[in-house]
Design a protein around this motif. Structure first.
Motif, PDB file in Angstrom:
ATOM      1  N   CYS A 210       0.811  -1.220   0.000  1.00 34.95           N
ATOM      2  CA  CYS A 210       0.000   0.000   0.000  1.00 34.95           C
ATOM      3  C   CYS A 210       0.845   1.271   0.000  1.00 34.95           C
ATOM      4  CB  CYS A 210      -0.971   0.023   1.174  1.00 34.95           C
ATOM      5  SG  CYS A 210      -0.225  -0.064   2.789  1.00 34.95           S
ATOM      6  N   CYS A 211       2.131   1.179   0.309  1.00 36.93           N
ATOM      7  CA  CYS A 211       2.958   2.392   0.415  1.00 36.93           C
ATOM      8  C   CYS A 211       3.427   2.882  -0.943  1.00 36.93           C
ATOM      9  CB  CYS A 211       4.180   2.125   1.297  1.00 36.93           C
ATOM     10  SG  CYS A 211       3.812   2.143   3.063  1.00 36.93           S
ATOM     11  N   ASN A 212       3.029   4.117  -1.281  1.00 34.44           N
ATOM     12  CA  ASN A 212       3.620   4.815  -2.416  1.00 34.44           C
ATOM     13  C   ASN A 212       4.848   5.580  -1.922  1.00 34.44           C
ATOM     14  OD1 ASN A 212       2.384   6.822  -0.915  1.00 34.44           O
ATOM     15  ND2 ASN A 212       0.878   7.347  -2.478  1.00 34.44           N
ATOM     16  N   SER A 213       5.394   6.451  -2.750  1.00 37.38           N
ATOM     17  CA  SER A 213       6.623   7.149  -2.362  1.00 37.38           C
ATOM     18  C   SER A 213       6.459   7.923  -1.063  1.00 37.38           C
ATOM     19  CB  SER A 213       7.064   8.108  -3.480  1.00 37.38           C
ATOM     20  OG  SER A 213       7.571   7.404  -4.581  1.00 37.38           O
ATOM     21  N   ALA A 214       5.353   8.686  -0.955  1.00 36.60           N
ATOM     22  CA  ALA A 214       5.152   9.500   0.249  1.00 36.60           C
ATOM     23  C   ALA A 214       5.017   8.636   1.485  1.00 36.60           C
ATOM     24  CB  ALA A 214       3.913  10.378   0.071  1.00 36.60           C
ATOM     25  N   ALA A 215       4.300   7.530   1.374  1.00 37.11           N
ATOM     26  CA  ALA A 215       4.119   6.653   2.536  1.00 37.11           C
ATOM     27  C   ALA A 215       5.411   5.934   2.903  1.00 37.11           C
ATOM     28  CB  ALA A 215       3.011   5.645   2.253  1.00 37.11           C
ATOM     29  N   ILE A 216       6.251   5.647   1.912  1.00 34.79           N
ATOM     30  CA  ILE A 216       7.567   5.064   2.223  1.00 34.79           C
ATOM     31  C   ILE A 216       8.337   6.021   3.124  1.00 34.79           C
ATOM     32  CG2 ILE A 216       9.826   4.472   1.240  1.00 34.79           C
ATOM     33  CD1 ILE A 216       8.297   3.492  -1.260  1.00 34.79           C
ATOM     34  N   LEU A 217       8.255   7.308   2.833  1.00 31.96           N
ATOM     35  CA  LEU A 217       8.970   8.312   3.615  1.00 31.96           C
ATOM     36  C   LEU A 217       8.348   8.518   4.990  1.00 31.96           C
ATOM     37  CD1 LEU A 217       9.514  11.099   0.926  1.00 31.96           C
ATOM     38  CD2 LEU A 217      11.123   9.355   1.608  1.00 31.96           C
ATOM     39  N   ASN A 218       7.027   8.579   5.018  1.00 35.53           N
ATOM     40  CA  ASN A 218       6.340   9.003   6.237  1.00 35.53           C
ATOM     41  C   ASN A 218       5.749   7.859   7.059  1.00 35.53           C
ATOM     42  OD1 ASN A 218       5.516  11.176   7.923  1.00 35.53           O
ATOM     43  ND2 ASN A 218       3.422  10.971   7.147  1.00 35.53           N
ATOM     44  N   HIS A 219       5.440   6.738   6.383  1.00 40.93           N
ATOM     45  CA  HIS A 219       4.799   5.621   7.085  1.00 40.93           C
ATOM     46  C   HIS A 219       5.399   4.277   6.654  1.00 40.93           C
ATOM     47  CE1 HIS A 219       1.687   7.968   9.065  1.00 40.93           C
ATOM     48  NE2 HIS A 219       1.476   8.610   7.928  1.00 40.93           N
ATOM     49  N   PRO A 220       6.695   4.090   6.815  1.00 38.69           N
ATOM     50  CA  PRO A 220       7.276   2.810   6.414  1.00 38.69           C
ATOM     51  C   PRO A 220       6.700   1.626   7.185  1.00 38.69           C
ATOM     52  CG  PRO A 220       8.841   4.095   7.708  1.00 38.69           C
ATOM     53  CD  PRO A 220       7.703   5.002   7.379  1.00 38.69           C
ATOM     54  N   MET A 222       3.724   0.938   7.438  1.00 38.41           N
ATOM     55  CA  MET A 222       2.560   0.470   6.696  1.00 38.41           C
ATOM     56  C   MET A 222       2.941  -0.373   5.482  1.00 38.41           C
ATOM     57  SD  MET A 222       0.104   3.856   6.685  1.00 38.41           S
ATOM     58  CE  MET A 222      -0.527   4.604   8.177  1.00 38.41           C
ATOM     59  N   ALA A 223       4.187  -0.712   5.357  1.00 38.17           N
ATOM     60  CA  ALA A 223       4.709  -1.277   4.107  1.00 38.17           C
ATOM     61  C   ALA A 223       4.065  -2.581   3.680  1.00 38.17           C
ATOM     62  CB  ALA A 223       6.225  -1.463   4.218  1.00 38.17           C
ATOM     63  N   GLY A 224       3.565  -3.403   4.596  1.00 34.56           N
ATOM     64  CA  GLY A 224       3.188  -4.747   4.200  1.00 34.56           C
ATOM     65  C   GLY A 224       4.461  -5.510   3.888  1.00 34.56           C
ATOM     66  N   ASN A 225       4.443  -6.320   2.834  1.00 31.24           N
ATOM     67  CA  ASN A 225       5.700  -6.975   2.446  1.00 31.24           C
ATOM     68  C   ASN A 225       6.236  -6.453   1.124  1.00 31.24           C
ATOM     69  OD1 ASN A 225       4.067  -8.200   0.529  1.00 31.24           O
ATOM     70  ND2 ASN A 225       4.302 -10.276   1.332  1.00 31.24           N
ATOM     71  N   ALA A 226       5.667  -5.317   0.669  1.00 34.76           N
ATOM     72  CA  ALA A 226       6.151  -4.695  -0.569  1.00 34.76           C
ATOM     73  C   ALA A 226       5.771  -3.218  -0.567  1.00 34.76           C
ATOM     74  CB  ALA A 226       5.560  -5.386  -1.798  1.00 34.76           C
ATOM     75  N   VAL A 227       6.538  -2.414  -1.293  1.00 38.11           N
ATOM     76  CA  VAL A 227       6.243  -0.994  -1.477  1.00 38.11           C
ATOM     77  C   VAL A 227       6.359  -0.650  -2.948  1.00 38.11           C
ATOM     78  CG1 VAL A 227       7.016  -0.315   0.836  1.00 38.11           C
ATOM     79  CG2 VAL A 227       8.650  -0.295  -1.077  1.00 38.11           C
ATOM     80  N   ARG A 228       5.723   0.467  -3.322  1.00 35.52           N
ATOM     81  CA  ARG A 228       5.805   0.959  -4.697  1.00 35.52           C
ATOM     82  C   ARG A 228       6.545   2.292  -4.686  1.00 35.52           C
ATOM     83  NH1 ARG A 228       0.588  -0.127  -3.761  1.00 35.52           N
ATOM     84  NH2 ARG A 228       0.002   2.082  -3.969  1.00 35.52           N
ATOM     85  N   ALA A 229       7.779   2.274  -5.105  1.00 34.64           N
ATOM     86  CA  ALA A 229       8.607   3.490  -5.112  1.00 34.64           C
ATOM     87  C   ALA A 229       8.527   4.132  -6.492  1.00 34.64           C
ATOM     88  CB  ALA A 229      10.045   3.153  -4.761  1.00 34.64           C
ATOM     89  N   GLY A 230       8.049   5.372  -6.516  1.00 32.37           N
ATOM     90  CA  GLY A 230       7.917   6.089  -7.783  1.00 32.37           C
ATOM     91  C   GLY A 230       8.780   7.326  -7.817  1.00 32.37           C
ATOM     92  N   ILE A 231       8.191   8.476  -7.526  1.00 33.24           N
ATOM     93  CA  ILE A 231       8.874   9.757  -7.707  1.00 33.24           C
ATOM     94  C   ILE A 231      10.170   9.855  -6.910  1.00 33.24           C
ATOM     95  CG2 ILE A 231       7.640  10.983  -5.868  1.00 33.24           C
ATOM     96  CD1 ILE A 231       8.356  12.431  -9.365  1.00 33.24           C
ATOM     97  N   VAL A 232      10.246   9.196  -5.760  1.00 31.97           N
ATOM     98  CA  VAL A 232      11.472   9.298  -4.950  1.00 31.97           C
ATOM     99  C   VAL A 232      12.659   8.660  -5.650  1.00 31.97           C
ATOM    100  CG1 VAL A 232      10.345   9.510  -2.714  1.00 31.97           C
ATOM    101  CG2 VAL A 232      10.874   7.232  -3.608  1.00 31.97           C
ATOM    102  N   LEU A 233      12.420   7.647  -6.466  1.00 32.35           N
ATOM    103  CA  LEU A 233      13.536   7.030  -7.190  1.00 32.35           C
ATOM    104  C   LEU A 233      14.204   8.036  -8.122  1.00 32.35           C
ATOM    105  CD1 LEU A 233      12.112   3.532  -8.197  1.00 32.35           C
ATOM    106  CD2 LEU A 233      13.755   4.059  -6.368  1.00 32.35           C
ATOM    107  N   TYR A 234      13.426   8.990  -8.607  1.00 34.91           N
ATOM    108  CA  TYR A 234      13.934   9.965  -9.566  1.00 34.91           C
ATOM    109  C   TYR A 234      14.438  11.234  -8.874  1.00 34.91           C
ATOM    110  CZ  TYR A 234      11.435   6.517 -12.202  1.00 34.91           C
ATOM    111  OH  TYR A 234      11.005   5.304 -12.691  1.00 34.91           O
TER     112      TYR A 234
END
Length: 398
Positions: A210-220, A222-234
């Motif tokens: 469920c974690c997108n880039s913002a949630a990876i930063l602010n709510h790691p 909540m990751a579950g067992n996978a995250v979706r990293a988008g804008i932060v990679l760039y």
């Protein structure tokens, strides 16, 4: 390597590595990273970027549609690919044969996909999309929990569908005020409740995210067992609320000076004569315009960097060219490099600054960079590849 220096996007693969490693260090150990490479890897060029991310340790890729999925598969990636949007059900065989996972977001769509897969004698791997409050696509767990649960159970049982994943998407994880934080918590609770209820019904999933880039930063957490990293990679912040991370922008947009002329006070510049010069002015023409993805809305208000100094845009941005005031910048000649965004002689003009000026988001500006702008890839200070759509080639360097 020499390349045609009209206008180009310079892509720093060392910065990409830096950002990927930040994500890896932030999420819990063993968390899978889905690198989001939709929209041509946010304008950075999907095939080179996926190659690099695969080497860095990405676990899977996420894209918007089947065309993007097939393009990166053709580019050689062996990793799992998840389509986040819709694919017409008749392409079930294409999905299965290319090992592409498809998002399932409604009973109607699941049924059509199941029937098509059955006719084509294939099994399609799927991820269930839970709408926990985004209001876009998915099973409505926030508004109708029991109905969503019933429909998901029905979809999981359909023949020729293998539902290996389940996910949701946060609407305001990139905002940190109390109301938005509470809404993100509410979304997470709705999603978690859905997953738990399915587990109680003996339905489990290999991948929960469920974690997108913002949630990876602010709510790691909540990751579950996978995250979706988008804008932060760039190397760009999901919003102005996020400035603490040491992200490094991957893309810079460059051009050159094609002509320099002295214009007398009172002269007008560009279409519509919207700019009247208040002094004798040295005007430089730059071969980039809105057809390359530089916004016309920055006419008369944008700036660029030349030899480390700011130069304002004069008049309207044209389709293929724009004009700048270099009166107060010494040493400018034809072929002098112009930085539309990025670093130049120690000065920085960020995508975020341009986005604020244009009343938009950094995502949009980098995605707007057109196909006719070559992507020049740099690693360890050396050009490693150039991708130019007109030649349809990818030139690898020793």
């Amino acid at each position: 390597m020499e390349f045609l220096k009209r206008t180009w996007a310079q892509i720093d693969l060392d910065c990409l590595r830096h950002n990927f490693e930040l994500v890896r260090q932030t999420v819990p150990p063993q968390t899978k990273i889905f690198a989001v490479v939709k929209a041509d890897a946010y304008g950075h060029g999907d095939q080179v970027i996926t190659d690099e991310l695969e080497k860095l340790g990405a676990d899977a890729f996420a894209v918007s549609n089947i065309e993007e999925a097939l393009h990166i598969r053709a580019g050689g990636t062996r990793l799992p690919i998840l389509i986040l949007g819709v694919t017409p059900a008749k392409y079930a065989g294409m999905l299965a044969n290319n090992r592409i996972s498809q998002t399932v977001f409604s009973t109607e769509y699941a049924r059509a996909l199941s029937e098509a897969a059955q006719k084509q004698n294939v099994t399609v791997d799927c991820h269930i999309k839970v709408d926990s409050g985004m209001g876009r696509i998915g099973f409505d767990a926030l508004g109708d929990f029991d109905g969503a649960l019933r429909e998901i159970k029905s979809c999981v049982a359909m023949p020729h569908l293998h539902c290996s994943g389940i996910f949701t998407h946060f609407a305001v994880a990139d905002a940190l005020d109390a109301d938005d934080e509470a809404y993100t918590e509410r979304q997470f609770d709705a999603f978690s409740r859905t997953v738990r209820a399915l587990e109680e019904a003996h339905i489990s999933f290999e991948t929960v995210h469920c974690c997108n880039s913002a949630a990876i930063l602010n709510h790691p957490e909540m990751a579950g067992n996978a995250v979706r990293a988008g804008i932060v990679l760039y190397g760009l912040d999901p919003s102005s609320d996020f400035k603490a991370w040491n992200l490094k922008p991957v893309m810079e947009l460059k051009s050159t000076v094609s002509q320099i002329r002295r214009h007398p006070k009172g002269s007008t510049v560009s279409y519509g004569r919207t700019c009247t010069l208040a002094r004798d002015t040295t005007v430089a023409t730059v071969p980039i315009g809105y057809a390359d993805g530089y916004p016309r809305s920055l006419s008369n208000k944008g700036t660029v960097l030349v030899l480390g100094k700011r130069a304002p845009i004069l008049g309207r941005v044209c389709m293929d060219q724009l004009m700048i005031d270099v009166t107060d910048i010494e040493g400018v000649t034809t072929d002098t490099v112009v930085t539309l965004f990025g670093e130049d002689h120690g000065a920085v003009l960020s995508v975020d600054e341009l986005a604020d000026l244009d009343a938009t988001v950094n995502y949009e500006l980098i995605c707007l960079i057109g196909k006719r702008v070559p992507r020049v890839y740099v690693k360890n200070g050396k050009i490693t590849a150039v991708v130019d759509c007109y030649y349809q080639n990818r030139i690898s360097m020793p």
